[in-house]
Design a protein around this motif. Structure first.
Motif, PDB file in Angstrom:
ATOM      1  N   ALA A   1       4.631  10.421  -3.965  1.00 37.75           N
ATOM      2  CA  ALA A   1       5.864   9.657  -4.139  1.00 37.75           C
ATOM      3  C   ALA A   1       5.680   8.253  -3.563  1.00 37.75           C
ATOM      4  O   ALA A   1       4.790   8.003  -2.778  1.00 37.75           O
ATOM      5  N   ASP A   2       6.579   7.355  -3.955  1.00 33.11           N
ATOM      6  CA  ASP A   2       6.469   5.988  -3.472  1.00 33.11           C
ATOM      7  C   ASP A   2       6.838   5.888  -1.998  1.00 33.11           C
ATOM      8  O   ASP A   2       5.964   5.915  -1.143  1.00 33.11           O
ATOM      9  N   SER A   3       8.132   5.785  -1.704  1.00 29.12           N
ATOM     10  CA  SER A   3       8.500   5.690  -0.291  1.00 29.12           C
ATOM     11  C   SER A   3       8.391   7.067   0.344  1.00 29.12           C
ATOM     12  O   SER A   3       8.702   8.083  -0.280  1.00 29.12           O
ATOM     13  N   ILE A   4       7.955   7.116   1.570  1.00 26.83           N
ATOM     14  CA  ILE A   4       7.747   8.377   2.278  1.00 26.83           C
ATOM     15  C   ILE A   4       8.626   8.382   3.517  1.00 26.83           C
ATOM     16  O   ILE A   4       8.461   7.536   4.399  1.00 26.83           O
ATOM     17  N   SER A   5       9.559   9.324   3.568  1.00 23.30           N
ATOM     18  CA  SER A   5      10.438   9.464   4.727  1.00 23.30           C
ATOM     19  C   SER A   5       9.807  10.450   5.694  1.00 23.30           C
ATOM     20  O   SER A   5       9.619  11.628   5.372  1.00 23.30           O
TER      21      SER A   5
ATOM     22  N   PHE B   1      -0.768  -0.721   5.109  1.00 20.22           N
ATOM     23  CA  PHE B   1       0.156   0.283   5.648  1.00 20.22           C
ATOM     24  C   PHE B   1       1.424  -0.376   6.164  1.00 20.22           C
ATOM     25  O   PHE B   1       1.365  -1.265   7.021  1.00 20.22           O
ATOM     26  N   PHE B   2       2.599   0.048   5.657  1.00 16.36           N
ATOM     27  CA  PHE B   2       3.903  -0.459   6.095  1.00 16.36           C
ATOM     28  C   PHE B   2       4.760   0.706   6.586  1.00 16.36           C
ATOM     29  O   PHE B   2       5.016   1.646   5.830  1.00 16.36           O
ATOM     30  N   LEU B   3       5.249   0.617   7.816  1.00 15.62           N
ATOM     31  CA  LEU B   3       6.262   1.551   8.324  1.00 15.62           C
ATOM     32  C   LEU B   3       7.455   0.731   8.788  1.00 15.62           C
ATOM     33  O   LEU B   3       7.307  -0.149   9.653  1.00 15.62           O
ATOM     34  N   VAL B   4       8.641   0.984   8.215  1.00 16.57           N
ATOM     35  CA  VAL B   4       9.840   0.234   8.602  1.00 16.57           C
ATOM     36  C   VAL B   4      10.444   0.845   9.869  1.00 16.57           C
ATOM     37  O   VAL B   4      10.633   2.060   9.957  1.00 16.57           O
ATOM     38  N   LEU B   5      10.714  -0.019  10.842  1.00 13.02           N
ATOM     39  CA  LEU B   5      11.331   0.401  12.102  1.00 13.02           C
ATOM     40  C   LEU B   5      12.806   0.031  12.134  1.00 13.02           C
ATOM     41  O   LEU B   5      13.612   0.695  12.775  1.00 13.02           O
ATOM     42  N   LYS B   6      13.170  -1.053  11.462  1.00 13.61           N
ATOM     43  CA  LYS B   6      14.559  -1.542  11.444  1.00 13.61           C
ATOM     44  C   LYS B   6      14.779  -2.327  10.170  1.00 13.61           C
ATOM     45  O   LYS B   6      13.895  -3.103   9.760  1.00 13.61           O
ATOM     46  N   GLY B   7      15.955  -2.148   9.539  1.00 14.16           N
ATOM     47  CA  GLY B   7      16.262  -2.914   8.332  1.00 14.16           C
ATOM     48  C   GLY B   7      15.743  -2.247   7.073  1.00 14.16           C
ATOM     49  O   GLY B   7      15.322  -1.080   7.090  1.00 14.16           O
ATOM     50  N   GLN B   8      15.808  -2.979   5.988  1.00 16.94           N
ATOM     51  CA  GLN B   8      15.389  -2.444   4.687  1.00 16.94           C
ATOM     52  C   GLN B   8      14.441  -3.431   4.021  1.00 16.94           C
ATOM     53  O   GLN B   8      14.762  -4.611   3.874  1.00 16.94           O
TER      54      GLN B   8
ATOM     55  N   ASP C   1       5.019  -3.570 -11.362  1.00 16.70           N
ATOM     56  CA  ASP C   1       5.737  -2.707 -12.309  1.00 16.70           C
ATOM     57  C   ASP C   1       6.963  -2.019 -11.726  1.00 16.70           C
ATOM     58  O   ASP C   1       7.689  -1.323 -12.439  1.00 16.70           O
ATOM     59  N   ARG C   2       7.190  -2.170 -10.401  1.00 20.49           N
ATOM     60  CA  ARG C   2       8.347  -1.520  -9.790  1.00 20.49           C
ATOM     61  C   ARG C   2       8.508  -2.039  -8.373  1.00 20.49           C
ATOM     62  O   ARG C   2       7.673  -2.785  -7.878  1.00 20.49           O
ATOM     63  N   THR C   3       9.600  -1.610  -7.733  1.00 22.92           N
ATOM     64  CA  THR C   3       9.847  -1.999  -6.344  1.00 22.92           C
ATOM     65  C   THR C   3       9.991  -0.739  -5.502  1.00 22.92           C
ATOM     66  O   THR C   3      10.710   0.188  -5.868  1.00 22.92           O
ATOM     67  N   VAL C   4       9.291  -0.716  -4.381  1.00 21.91           N
ATOM     68  CA  VAL C   4       9.398   0.378  -3.414  1.00 21.91           C
ATOM     69  C   VAL C   4      10.291  -0.104  -2.280  1.00 21.91           C
ATOM     70  O   VAL C   4       9.996  -1.105  -1.633  1.00 21.91           O
ATOM     71  N   THR C   5      11.411   0.592  -2.072  1.00 24.27           N
ATOM     72  CA  THR C   5      12.364   0.204  -1.028  1.00 24.27           C
ATOM     73  C   THR C   5      12.240   1.157   0.153  1.00 24.27           C
ATOM     74  O   THR C   5      12.290   2.374  -0.022  1.00 24.27           O
ATOM     75  N   LEU C   6      12.087   0.588   1.343  1.00 24.49           N
ATOM     76  CA  LEU C   6      11.876   1.376   2.558  1.00 24.49           C
ATOM     77  C   LEU C   6      12.956   1.078   3.585  1.00 24.49           C
ATOM     78  O   LEU C   6      13.253  -0.088   3.861  1.00 24.49           O
ATOM     79  N   GLY C   7      13.527   2.139   4.175  1.00 25.97           N
ATOM     80  CA  GLY C   7      14.424   2.007   5.314  1.00 25.97           C
ATOM     81  C   GLY C   7      13.727   2.497   6.581  1.00 25.97           C
ATOM     82  O   GLY C   7      12.541   2.850   6.550  1.00 25.97           O
ATOM     83  N   PRO C   8      14.450   2.524   7.691  1.00 28.36           N
ATOM     84  CA  PRO C   8      13.850   2.951   8.964  1.00 28.36           C
ATOM     85  C   PRO C   8      13.255   4.357   8.872  1.00 28.36           C
ATOM     86  O   PRO C   8      13.869   5.266   8.316  1.00 28.36           O
ATOM     87  N   GLY C   9      12.049   4.517   9.405  1.00 28.73           N
ATOM     88  CA  GLY C   9      11.370   5.804   9.377  1.00 28.73           C
ATOM     89  C   GLY C   9      10.714   6.111   8.050  1.00 28.73           C
ATOM     90  O   GLY C   9      10.261   7.230   7.839  1.00 28.73           O
TER      91      GLY C   9
ATOM     92  N   LEU D   1       7.734   4.938   5.141  1.00 28.69           N
ATOM     93  CA  LEU D   1       6.478   4.197   5.057  1.00 28.69           C
ATOM     94  C   LEU D   1       5.967   4.196   3.626  1.00 28.69           C
ATOM     95  O   LEU D   1       6.340   5.026   2.795  1.00 28.69           O
ATOM     96  N   TYR D   2       5.098   3.235   3.370  1.00 23.99           N
ATOM     97  CA  TYR D   2       4.400   3.148   2.088  1.00 23.99           C
ATOM     98  C   TYR D   2       3.044   2.512   2.329  1.00 23.99           C
ATOM     99  O   TYR D   2       2.925   1.597   3.151  1.00 23.99           O
ATOM    100  N   VAL D   3       2.047   3.031   1.650  1.00 27.59           N
ATOM    101  CA  VAL D   3       0.711   2.449   1.721  1.00 27.59           C
ATOM    102  C   VAL D   3       0.408   1.816   0.370  1.00 27.59           C
ATOM    103  O   VAL D   3       0.327   2.514  -0.647  1.00 27.59           O
ATOM    104  N   VAL D   4       0.265   0.484   0.351  1.00 30.97           N
ATOM    105  CA  VAL D   4      -0.108  -0.207  -0.882  1.00 30.97           C
ATOM    106  C   VAL D   4      -1.609  -0.004  -1.072  1.00 30.97           C
ATOM    107  O   VAL D   4      -2.397  -0.377  -0.199  1.00 30.97           O
TER     108      VAL D   4
END
Lengths: 117, 117
Positions: free
Chosen positions: A2-6, B51-58, B65-73, B75-78
């Motif tokens: 999956a894209d985003s991973i919680s 490697f991206f892990l969001v700690l605060k914010g969105q 071809d698409r957008t991956v949206t991440l909130g706190p907790g 992660l996504y690896v490009v």
């Protein structure tokens, strides 16, 4: 994958302790979540550092000369070759990063199998 | 390097955006925290995943071809070689992992200098 991973969603998929689940990969590493409680075995990894990020609870990483205590949002990297023993007096949730194929005990003979979340 | 590393404490030591601070190392990688706001440049890393892990914010990680949206907790690896553009409509705090020496724009000529927190 999956894209985003919680991390919380992945942790909610299992209950057993000391059994890391791989949630994605980064270069040649597994990014894992794990629930732990109690004492692990003393071990070391001769070929890799060992990355611990606490997500919930409080973890003691015992080293031979001191103890590193981590709460939520705190991390520690055990350097390669350094003996350590994770101890969780309560249930603790962690994110771990290790090269794919690293035995969790530092010894393939006693290592738990790696699973996907 | 101190033993336990608090990501929040490290983030509290600076205010500037798009300027990652290395908080520790893991094998040959920098583990970094960064504050971002606004749009970064489109770029890719030919030699490493990102490697991206969001700690605060969105955070939006725009792909072609698409957008991956991440909130706190989350992660996504490009994957290596994949063009991406991080976009933060509000202030976002992140943990990043990249091999030491990786230019943040994918191009040494335009990369920001790496700093220690």
């Amino acid at each position: 994958m999956a894209d985003s991973i919680s991390l919380a969603d992945k942790l909610a998929t299992f209950e057993d302790f000391w059994s890391p689940r791989t949630v994605t990969t980064f270069n040649d590493c597994d990014v894992m979540v794990v629930k732990v409680k109690g004492e692990f075995t003393w071990h070391k990894h001769d070929d890799t550092d060992d990355f611990f990020l606490v997500l919930k609870g409080q973890l003691d990483i015992e080293l031979r000369d001191r103890t590193v205590t981590l709460g939520p949002g705190e991390l520690y990297v055990v350097p390669k070759g350094v003996e350590h023993r994770p101890v969780a007096r309560e249930e603790v949730h962690l994110m771990l990063i290790e090269p794919t194929g690293t035995p969790n005990t530092g010894d393939k003979a006693t290592a738990a199998a790696r699973k996907l979340a």
